[in-house]
Design an enzyme around this catalytic site. Structure first.
Site, PDB file in Angstrom:
ATOM      1  N   ASP A  15     -10.601  -5.381   6.582  1.00  0.00           N
ATOM      2  CA  ASP A  15      -9.654  -4.617   5.774  1.00  0.00           C
ATOM      3  C   ASP A  15     -10.445  -3.902   4.687  1.00  0.00           C
ATOM      4  OD1 ASP A  15      -7.189  -3.744   4.582  1.00  0.00           O
ATOM      5  OD2 ASP A  15      -7.375  -5.347   3.119  1.00  0.00           O
ATOM      6  N   SER A  16      -9.779  -2.971   4.021  1.00  0.00           N
ATOM      7  CA  SER A  16     -10.419  -2.288   2.901  1.00  0.00           C
ATOM      8  C   SER A  16     -10.658  -3.246   1.730  1.00  0.00           C
ATOM      9  CB  SER A  16      -9.515  -1.146   2.441  1.00  0.00           C
ATOM     10  OG  SER A  16      -8.223  -1.642   2.148  1.00  0.00           O
ATOM     11  N   CYS A  78      -6.027  -3.501   8.606  1.00  0.00           N
ATOM     12  CA  CYS A  78      -5.766  -2.534   7.538  1.00  0.00           C
ATOM     13  C   CYS A  78      -4.960  -1.416   8.180  1.00  0.00           C
ATOM     14  CB  CYS A  78      -7.094  -1.991   7.006  1.00  0.00           C
ATOM     15  SG  CYS A  78      -6.928  -0.648   5.817  1.00  0.00           S
ATOM     16  N   GLU A 157      -1.633  -7.093  -6.131  1.00  0.00           N
ATOM     17  CA  GLU A 157      -2.905  -7.699  -6.555  1.00  0.00           C
ATOM     18  C   GLU A 157      -2.802  -8.284  -7.952  1.00  0.00           C
ATOM     19  OE1 GLU A 157      -6.483  -5.581  -5.654  1.00  0.00           O
ATOM     20  OE2 GLU A 157      -5.899  -5.349  -3.558  1.00  0.00           O
ATOM     21  N   CYS A 189       1.658  -1.734   5.367  1.00  0.00           N
ATOM     22  CA  CYS A 189       0.479  -1.866   4.510  1.00  0.00           C
ATOM     23  C   CYS A 189       0.232  -3.360   4.329  1.00  0.00           C
ATOM     24  CB  CYS A 189       0.727  -1.190   3.157  1.00  0.00           C
ATOM     25  SG  CYS A 189      -0.585  -1.452   1.964  1.00  0.00           S
ATOM     26  N   HIS A 191      -0.582  -5.278   2.014  1.00  0.00           N
ATOM     27  CA  HIS A 191      -0.089  -6.021   0.846  1.00  0.00           C
ATOM     28  C   HIS A 191       1.412  -6.281   0.868  1.00  0.00           C
ATOM     29  CE1 HIS A 191      -3.977  -4.649  -0.511  1.00  0.00           C
ATOM     30  NE2 HIS A 191      -3.860  -5.281  -1.658  1.00  0.00           N
TER      31      HIS A 191
END
Ligand code: DGL
Length: 270
Positions: A15-16, A78, A157, A189, A191
């Protein structure tokens, strides 16, 4: 015999940044015996505002790093990289490569009765049209109504998964989708699964949320089984690499994975 040793190789997951840990967690739950190697490109996150050229280059560098570690399958955990770089990764690698888009689109298409599917993701994911293309190969006539929700990544985050301010942001982002006939919403996404309970309240009980992390884990299991690559004995193991900020990642990983604080290594690419 060959098959046996191939099956005991690790699955690479990248993932990024840390968001792909939602996919990692779903994989760990679904595939307890597998060795998982996670790679988060924390030095270059976010991918969601970058061009196809950059995201493809970064993704290929990571894939080659993981390939050198002898992985048997690569999970592009991702949504942005899956949207922009999946074709290049599949061309370059000799192992199966699984992105998060098709599994989610397939689940959404089978859940939707109205044929209108909502999609939220990064700016790059939404602009790429990758979900729309995937949907058109699975079912005819259904449509996607999409909205980028870039602020969600920072809020997640920050650990703000259920605060009034996030609810306000979500109401604002999702208002146009709520005015459509959407009855399934893809959390496109990494998250966003963390916000699922809040998002469910915002869109109401009639809209089914599709968590691409879970759908992807099911797809990985199916592919491993079909290729005779499923590890059927032994205990699973985890290995974590990032390109920067291992201390922060350790803290976030604990939050994302629920209580575990893994050892995180810093990798040099190239
Ligand atoms: N991992 C990205 C995604 O799923 C979100 C964070 C980023 O923009 O890099 O699209």
């Amino acid at each position: 015999m060959k098959r046996l040793s191939e099956a005991s190789r690790a699955i690479g997951v990248f993932d990024s940044g840390v968001g792909g840990l939602t996919v990692f967690k779903a994989l760990r739950r679904e595939l307890p015996r597998e060795k998982l190697v996670y790679f988060g490109d924390t030095a270059r996150v976010p991918y969601g505002t970058k061009t196809k050229e950059s995201v493809t280059r970064f993704s290929l560098e990571i894939a080659h790093f993981l390939e050198k570690r002898g992985i048997k399958l690569l999970v592009v955990a991702c949504n942005t990289a899956s949207s922009l770089a999946l074709a290049a990764l599949k061309r370059e690698l000799d192992i199966p490569v699984i992105g998060v888009i098709r599994p989610a689109v397939r689940a959404a298409a089978s859940l939707s009765r109205t044929g209108t599917i909502g999609l939220i993701g990064t700016e790059a994911t939404v602009a790429s049209g990758a979900y729309q293309r995937a949907l058109s190969t699975i079912v005819r006539g259904d449509r996607i109504v999409a909205r980028p929700c870039p602020l969600f990544v920072s809020l997640v985050e920050e650990g703000w998964w259920d605060r009034p301010v996030v609810r306000m942001v979500a109401e604002e982002y999702l208002a146009p989708l709520k005015r459509s006939k959407m009855d399934a919403l893809i959390l496109g996404c990494t998250h966003y699964p963390m916000l699922a309970p809040l998002l469910q309240r915002v869109v109401g009980p009639k809209v089914r949320l599709v968590d691409s992390a879970r759908e992807t884990a099911l797809e990985v299991r199916a592919v491993l089984e079909s290729k005779g690559l499923l590890r059927r004995a032994g205990t699973g193991s985890d290995l974590f690499f990032v390109t920067d900020g291992a201390v922060r990642v350790k803290r976030l990983a604990r939050r994302f994975l629920g209580g575990r604080s893994p050892r995180v290594h810093v990798a040099r690419l190239g």
